[in-house]
Design a protein around this motif. Structure first.
Motif, PDB file in Angstrom:
ATOM      1  N   SER A  26       3.819  96.550 -52.013  1.00 23.54           N
ATOM      2  CA  SER A  26       3.087  95.614 -51.156  1.00 23.54           C
ATOM      3  C   SER A  26       4.015  94.665 -50.412  1.00 23.54           C
ATOM      4  N   ALA A  27       5.227  94.444 -50.945  1.00 23.50           N
ATOM      5  CA  ALA A  27       6.185  93.566 -50.271  1.00 23.50           C
ATOM      6  C   ALA A  27       6.724  94.180 -48.987  1.00 23.50           C
ATOM      7  N   CYS A  28       6.520  95.480 -48.807  1.00 19.99           N
ATOM      8  CA  CYS A  28       6.983  96.156 -47.599  1.00 19.99           C
ATOM      9  C   CYS A  28       5.843  96.529 -46.648  1.00 19.99           C
ATOM     10  N   ALA A  29       4.612  96.196 -47.021  1.00 20.47           N
ATOM     11  CA  ALA A  29       3.472  96.465 -46.151  1.00 20.47           C
ATOM     12  C   ALA A  29       3.408  95.378 -45.081  1.00 20.47           C
ATOM     13  N   LEU A  30       3.444  95.762 -43.834  1.00 20.99           N
ATOM     14  CA  LEU A  30       3.503  94.794 -42.738  1.00 20.99           C
ATOM     15  C   LEU A  30       2.105  94.393 -42.280  1.00 20.99           C
ATOM     16  N   PRO A  31       1.934  93.146 -41.853  1.00 23.85           N
ATOM     17  CA  PRO A  31       0.631  92.726 -41.330  1.00 23.85           C
ATOM     18  C   PRO A  31       0.448  93.172 -39.882  1.00 23.85           C
ATOM     19  N   GLY A  32      -0.778  93.448 -39.515  1.00 26.25           N
ATOM     20  CA  GLY A  32      -1.067  93.720 -38.111  1.00 26.25           C
ATOM     21  C   GLY A  32      -0.967  92.445 -37.305  1.00 26.25           C
ATOM     22  N   ALA A  33      -0.504  92.570 -36.065  1.00 18.45           N
ATOM     23  CA  ALA A  33      -0.285  91.366 -35.261  1.00 18.45           C
ATOM     24  C   ALA A  33      -0.738  91.522 -33.816  1.00 18.45           C
ATOM     25  N   GLY A  40       0.160  97.763 -38.698  1.00 25.15           N
ATOM     26  CA  GLY A  40      -0.087  96.901 -39.843  1.00 25.15           C
ATOM     27  C   GLY A  40      -0.977  97.572 -40.876  1.00 25.15           C
ATOM     28  N   HIS A  41      -0.831  97.130 -42.112  1.00 23.93           N
ATOM     29  CA  HIS A  41      -1.601  97.725 -43.205  1.00 23.93           C
ATOM     30  C   HIS A  41      -2.952  97.063 -43.438  1.00 23.93           C
ATOM     31  N   ASP A  42      -3.226  95.977 -42.727  1.00 21.40           N
ATOM     32  CA  ASP A  42      -4.490  95.270 -42.928  1.00 21.40           C
ATOM     33  C   ASP A  42      -5.519  95.732 -41.894  1.00 21.40           C
ATOM     34  N   THR A  43      -5.804  97.019 -41.886  1.00 20.70           N
ATOM     35  CA  THR A  43      -6.752  97.598 -40.942  1.00 20.70           C
ATOM     36  C   THR A  43      -8.137  96.987 -41.129  1.00 20.70           C
ATOM     37  N   ASP A  44      -8.769  96.621 -40.029  1.00 19.90           N
ATOM     38  CA  ASP A  44     -10.103  96.012 -40.066  1.00 19.90           C
ATOM     39  C   ASP A  44     -11.150  97.121 -40.083  1.00 19.90           C
ATOM     40  N   TYR A  45     -11.691  97.396 -41.258  1.00 18.68           N
ATOM     41  CA  TYR A  45     -12.654  98.489 -41.388  1.00 18.68           C
ATOM     42  C   TYR A  45     -14.074  98.085 -41.013  1.00 18.68           C
ATOM     43  N   SER A  46     -14.237  96.896 -40.469  1.00 16.92           N
ATOM     44  CA  SER A  46     -15.500  96.592 -39.802  1.00 16.92           C
ATOM     45  C   SER A  46     -15.474  97.125 -38.370  1.00 16.92           C
ATOM     46  N   VAL A  47     -14.270  97.460 -37.888  1.00 20.06           N
ATOM     47  CA  VAL A  47     -14.102  98.019 -36.549  1.00 20.06           C
ATOM     48  C   VAL A  47     -13.727  99.492 -36.624  1.00 20.06           C
TER      49      VAL A  47
END
Length: 383
Positions: A26-33, A40-47
């Motif tokens: 998880s320390a290497c998972a990048l945030p979406g920007a 990024g790994h924080d995909t918005d699954y409401s979209v």
């Protein structure tokens, strides 16, 4: 089914004791920007659509007053349906596109030339096209049963020139049929006759949140960022399996298959090629808030049977870079070499045993220590 189609690497994944304790993946998972499709790994699954399990797809066929169909729907569907098996294998059996064909031509209310494909397609114009297609097919299709729609035009409709993906914009009316909002669709065009089944893998992956990896600005070459190493780049690439990074983002590669180096230290990693199931799939060296280097192993097998070169593939990921502007960039181990006949620049990019990559400014070094039938051994260092 998975056992029938997925070759498994018989070489166990293992690693030498690191100089320092490894970091959690998880320390290497990048945030979406970017606010849209990115790495990024924080995909918005409401979209976006979750790329797991059975995804139910309604395939409908349309013709036009100025371009009536003269072929059978089945002949057009045959260009698309093999994409389900391709995605199944590429996802290591994690995602299945259950395509249901509704094999009759339904007539669109407007001429093919009225839908704006030749002028470039806005979201609103694209949505209007899908709405017309769904309305025309609605008497024959229960759209409440499906997760997404494939709209397939007659081959005679030359004005429907390319294949874009539709993603519903939250807060708008969108397309509704049989009491269900249809949030994802792919509308196929004439380019489906140029590409093969991997077009399904490319366009459907946009609904999962993956960005384009080819360049929208073609001045320096459309495929200058990743060449043919990922289907989100050159669809017909010689080695177009999804990058291990993409597979991790999609959940097809698990955290246990990722070696992360976010703090200073060194790891020796035995990588199993991404074309095979099982094993460690990549080593990631995080270099900043939205950046990392990745090394993975590639072999001429499976979807990559035509690969021009094999070895350890190194690339840089930046999740702050927008789709079409190079969020992933392959590092060429042989920049002065001429690619083999029939191959593209970057198709010979992998590093061989004895070669190494260094980014002194980022404090990153990747050394290829050995290779075998199913993968490569690399040492990664962050200083």
């Amino acid at each position: 089914m998975a056992a029938a189609v997925l070759p498994l690497c018989t070489t166990p994944a293992k690693a030498d004791a690191p100089a320092r304790a490894r970091d959690r993946p998880s320390a290497c998972a990048l945030p979406g920007a970017t606010g849209w499709t990115d790495e990024g790994h924080d995909t918005d699954y409401s979209v976006f659509q979750r790329p797991a399990g059975t995804i139910k797809v309604a395939m409908i066929f349309v013709d036009f007053p100025d371009a009536p169909a003269t072929e059978t729907p089945a002949s057009d569907a045959a260009r698309i349906t093999p994409g389900a098996e391709w995605v199944w294998k590429a996802s290591y059996g994690k995602a299945w596109l259950a395509m249901t064909q509704h094999p009759r031509w339904v007539r669109m209310p407007h001429a093919s030339t009225d839908y704006g494909f030749a002028r470039g397609l806005s979201h609103e114009t694209h949505e209007a096209y899908i709405k017309d297609a769904v309305t025309a097919a609605d008497p024959y299709v229960d759209f409440s049963r499906y997760d997404m729609v494939y709209v397939v035009p007659t081959r005679n409709a030359s004005a429907i020139s390319f294949t874009p993906t539709y993603i519903y914009e939250p807060g708008t009316q969108g397309v509704v049929a049989d009491g269900k909002r249809l949030k994802w669709a792919v509308t196929f065009g004439q380019d489906m006759w140029h590409w093969d089944q991997r077009l399904v893998g490319h366009e459907t992956a946009h609904t999962f949140g993956l960005p384009d990896l080819y360049a929208f600005d073609t001045g320096g070459g459309t495929h200058r960022f990743v060449g043919g190493w990922d289907v989100m780049g050159l669809v017909s690439g010689a080695g177009s399996q999804y990058f291990a990074w993409q597979s991790w983002k999609l959940g097809w590669t698990g955290d246990g298959q990722v070696v992360c180096r976010a703090s200073r230290g060194r790891d020796t990693v035995h990588l199993t090629a991404v074309e095979y199931g099982g094993g460690t799939k990549m080593a990631v060296i995080r270099t900043g808030p939205t950046t990392a280097y990745v090394v993975e192993s590639r072999r001429a097998a499976g979807a990559d049977a035509r690969a021009c070169s094999t070895g350890a593939l190194v690339y840089k990921v930046d999740s702050s870079v927008e789709t079409g502007k190079g969020p992933v960039r392959v590092v060429d181990a042989n920049p002065s070499a001429t690619p083999p006949s029939g191959c593209q620049p970057l198709d010979d990019a992998p590093y061989k045993a004895g070669q190494s990559f260094t980014d002194a400014d980022a404090g990153v070094r990747i050394e290829v220590q050995g290779s075998g039938t199913y993968g490569d051994t690399v040492r990664v260092t962050k200083s």
